[in-house]
Design an enzyme around this catalytic site. Structure first.
Site, PDB file in Angstrom:
ATOM      1  N   GLY A  50       0.790  -1.230   0.000  1.00  0.00           N
ATOM      2  CA  GLY A  50       0.000   0.000   0.000  1.00  0.00           C
ATOM      3  C   GLY A  50       0.821   1.278   0.000  1.00  0.00           C
ATOM      4  O   GLY A  50       1.797   1.405   0.731  1.00  0.00           O
ATOM      5  N   LEU A  77       1.102  -0.256   7.416  1.00  0.00           N
ATOM      6  CA  LEU A  77       1.301   0.386   6.112  1.00  0.00           C
ATOM      7  C   LEU A  77       2.457   1.383   6.031  1.00  0.00           C
ATOM      8  O   LEU A  77       2.285   2.510   5.569  1.00  0.00           O
ATOM      9  CB  LEU A  77      -0.012   1.067   5.654  1.00  0.00           C
ATOM     10  CG  LEU A  77      -1.160   0.112   5.318  1.00  0.00           C
ATOM     11  CD1 LEU A  77      -2.455   0.903   5.075  1.00  0.00           C
ATOM     12  CD2 LEU A  77      -0.828  -0.734   4.097  1.00  0.00           C
ATOM     13  N   CYS A 134      -7.749  -1.933   5.334  1.00  0.00           N
ATOM     14  CA  CYS A 134      -6.654  -2.334   6.210  1.00  0.00           C
ATOM     15  C   CYS A 134      -7.087  -2.163   7.656  1.00  0.00           C
ATOM     16  O   CYS A 134      -7.472  -1.071   8.062  1.00  0.00           O
ATOM     17  CB  CYS A 134      -5.395  -1.501   5.959  1.00  0.00           C
ATOM     18  SG  CYS A 134      -4.067  -1.966   7.097  1.00  0.00           S
ATOM     19  N   GLY A 248      -5.533 -17.046   2.075  1.00  0.00           N
ATOM     20  CA  GLY A 248      -5.035 -18.366   2.459  1.00  0.00           C
ATOM     21  C   GLY A 248      -4.774 -19.334   1.324  1.00  0.00           C
ATOM     22  O   GLY A 248      -4.738 -20.541   1.540  1.00  0.00           O
ATOM     23  N   THR A 270       0.191 -14.677   2.143  1.00  0.00           N
ATOM     24  CA  THR A 270       1.050 -15.222   3.194  1.00  0.00           C
ATOM     25  C   THR A 270       1.879 -16.410   2.713  1.00  0.00           C
ATOM     26  O   THR A 270       2.992 -16.639   3.194  1.00  0.00           O
ATOM     27  CB  THR A 270       0.170 -15.628   4.395  1.00  0.00           C
ATOM     28  OG1 THR A 270      -0.595 -14.484   4.778  1.00  0.00           O
ATOM     29  CG2 THR A 270       0.995 -16.087   5.578  1.00  0.00           C
TER      30      THR A 270
END
Lengths: 307, 266
Positions: A50, A77, A134, A248, A270
């Site tokens: 971001g 961020l 966020c 995920g 991730t």
């Protein structure tokens, strides 16, 4: 079996991609961080961390905490700001045959609009993902994602500032995702992406302190995948614009769930931390799936859940 | 840096909960610089999403070893790894120790298994100096003979007095500094790895005398390659607030101690 390979190319909101696999914002830096480990030319698109108007520092440490099948983060961020990004990373990214999507955010609606306006003039930027969700920034961001009125006002301010494809990123913690998906479409979004991380927290029972300095953070990783699949399924039914699914995804099998419930592209987040080879493996696995199911392109399976 | 499936050659517990893991990793081992680390995907650790960082202890042609202590879920599970098994590593990572200045006396200061990050510096250093090893008990003092074999003068301290001088490592370092006359010489150069309190103490002594001290910070890490910004520490910077978050995994883990703001080290 057919000898012709399926066509993995997609066109998302006017952005042509070699394949439907993108990076999830915040998990891949701005590109160079992973360039030794992943051939950036193989990505469908790069979605960078971001960016807001000015340089930002982010939250105190500790910023992340590993949980069962997941990771809570509250990075906050940090980033180089619009000008810093343009100066430091755009020349580098020019070396690659790769659509670059910039994730943008602001502390106020005016800042969102200003950031969009600045990037509108940057040819190397293929599109803008609007971070309306966020959970880790005290001002702005999270609220824009969960308050429908703020959500609309923000997109109404951003839309006239740029001709580039706009991709609002939706928060998972809303009572009805369809309402936000439809609002995005009504405000002129060219696609939507979801899900952002799920608000979460963890406590150290010995010190009785929070595991991360920000107390709460956003949960990502395999733990949130079933939640993401359901939300993508619901959102995809509510809009005609393309849906980019994430949450995920660790394997091609995970990715196929998202395509089947209606995502036209997916993003890996991730999993990059766990295994930098994930993106390349997922692309290969998607192709294998299409071959096994005699599909010519990804469009042949998008939304084919239950069919 | 690259991702490689390394093969376990040897894995033995030493004592006091410490273990030595030797792996064949031809794509990584030959490129390791002193103080760098590898990011390891611990096998059999369920659906754990993060790799674990380990300082590289030694390298020998295409093999590398790590020396670790069983301190948590990751290292507890790692202990079950057997020779012949495959383990994914990313490396070499990070910015390690500089080449010691041959005009100075190199001084290694290690707390517990911090010495693991310093062996390669001890081996490559042209000048062999003094190595201070500190630990809670005799069981926390590892590899003294290996450092001695390289030509280093090893001084041991333990908090319980079970080996060497009783006290913390600084209890042996301070008298050594006091009895040496560095006037007219270029002085010592410190290479340190261990608990943050120890690193800070070394940094303070170096700062007071304007000596160089390089410290390897041990932080929780996420991606290990500079993308996630989990492992940041505060380094002094020329900006309005006077500092900036800096990544341990990229710009570190070894920093010039003069740059570190110790209140930002968690």
């Amino acid at each position: 079996m057919s000898t012709t390979r399926p066509d993995l190319g997609v066109n998302i909101a006017g952005i042509r991609m070699k394949n439907p696999v993108m990076t999830a914002s915040g998990t891949f830096g701005y590109g160079p961080e992973y360039a030794d480990l992943v051939d950036l030319n193989k990505l469908g698109a790069l979605v960078v961390k971001g960016i807001c108007l000015h340089p930002t520092y982010g939250n105190n440490t500790p910023r992340t905490f590993e949980t069962a099948s997941g990771l809570i983060n509250a990075i906050g961020l940090p980033g180089p700001g619009v000008e810093g990004f343009i100066k430091k990373y755009v020349p580098y990214l020019r070396n690659y045959d790769l659509p670059v999507i910039v994730n943008i955010w602001g502390k106020t609606i005016e800042e969102y609009a200003e950031v969009a306006a600045r990037f509108d003039a940057v040819d190397e930027v293929a599109g803008l993902e609007v971070n309306l969700s966020c959970p880790n920034v005290k001002e702005g961001s999270a609220l824009f994602g969960t308050d429908l009125d703020m959500f609309r006002r923000c997109l109404d301010a951003v839309r006239p500032k740029t001709k580039k494809p706009l991709i609002p990123k939706l928060a998972p913690n809303v009572s009805d995702i369809k309402v936000f998906a439809k609002a995005a479409e009504d405000c002129g979004a060219n696609a939507i992406s979801l899900i952002n991380s799920m608000p979460a927290m963890a406590v150290d029972i010995e010190t009785r302190k929070p595991r991360i300095a920000n107390i709460t953070g956003g949960l990502t990783g395999p733990a949130i995948k079933p939640i993401a699949v359901r939300l993508v399924w619901q959102a995809a039914q509510a809009v005609k614009i393309p849906v980019i699914g994430m949450g995920g995804i660790y394997s091609a099998a995970d990715a196929m769930e998202f395509f089947l419930v209606g995502a036209s592209a997916i993003a890996i987040g991730t999993a990059n931390f766990t295994n930098p080879d994930t993106i390349v493996n997922v692309i290969a696995g998607i192709e294998d799936y299409l071959v096994r199911h005699q599909a010519k392109c990804i469009g042949d399976v998008v939304g084919k859940f239950g069919k | 840096m690259k991702t490689e499936d390394a093969t376990v050659i040897e894995h033995q517990s030493i004592m006091g909960g410490y273990s030595l893991l030797v792996m064949r990793a031809p794509g990584v081992a030959p490129f390791v610089q002193p103080g760098q680390f590898v990011h390891m995907k611990v096998p059999h650790l369920g659906e754990s999403v993060l790799r674990r960082p380990f300082s590289v202890f030694r390298t020998e042609s295409d093999t590398l070893s790590v020396l670790y202590k069983n301190v948590g879920k990751g290292t507890r599970t790692l202990q079950f790894l057997r020779p012949g098994e495959s383990v994914s590593i990313v490396g070499p990572l990070g910015n390690g120790f500089p080449v010691p200045d041959t005009k100075k006396i190199p001084v290694i200061v290690a707390g517990g298994y911090g010495m693991a990050a310093l062996y390669l510096t001890a081996r490559t250093s042209v000048v062999k100096g003094v190595a201070f090893f500190g630990g809670r008990t005799a069981q926390d003092i590892l590899c003294v003979s290996e450092f001695q074999a390289l030509g280093w003068d090893v001084r041991v301290t333990t908090e319980d007095g079970s080996l060497g001088t009783k006290g913390r490592v600084i209890a042996a370092l301070d008298p050594w500094i006091a009895k040496n006359d560095f006037s007219g010489k270029s002085g010592p150069e410190f290479f340190a790895c261990g608990p943050n309190g120890m690193l800070k103490a070394v940094a303070e002594r170096a700062l007071a005398m304007n000596w160089a001290a390089w410290v390897s910070l041990d932080n929780n890490m996420g991606c290990g390659v500079g993308a996630c910004l989990t492992c940041v520490v505060k380094l002094k910077a020329d900006n309005p607030q006077g500092w900036e978050w800096t990544r341990s995994c990229r710009e570190g883990p070894v920093f010039d101690s003069r740059d570190v703001l110790w209140d930002g080290v968690s």
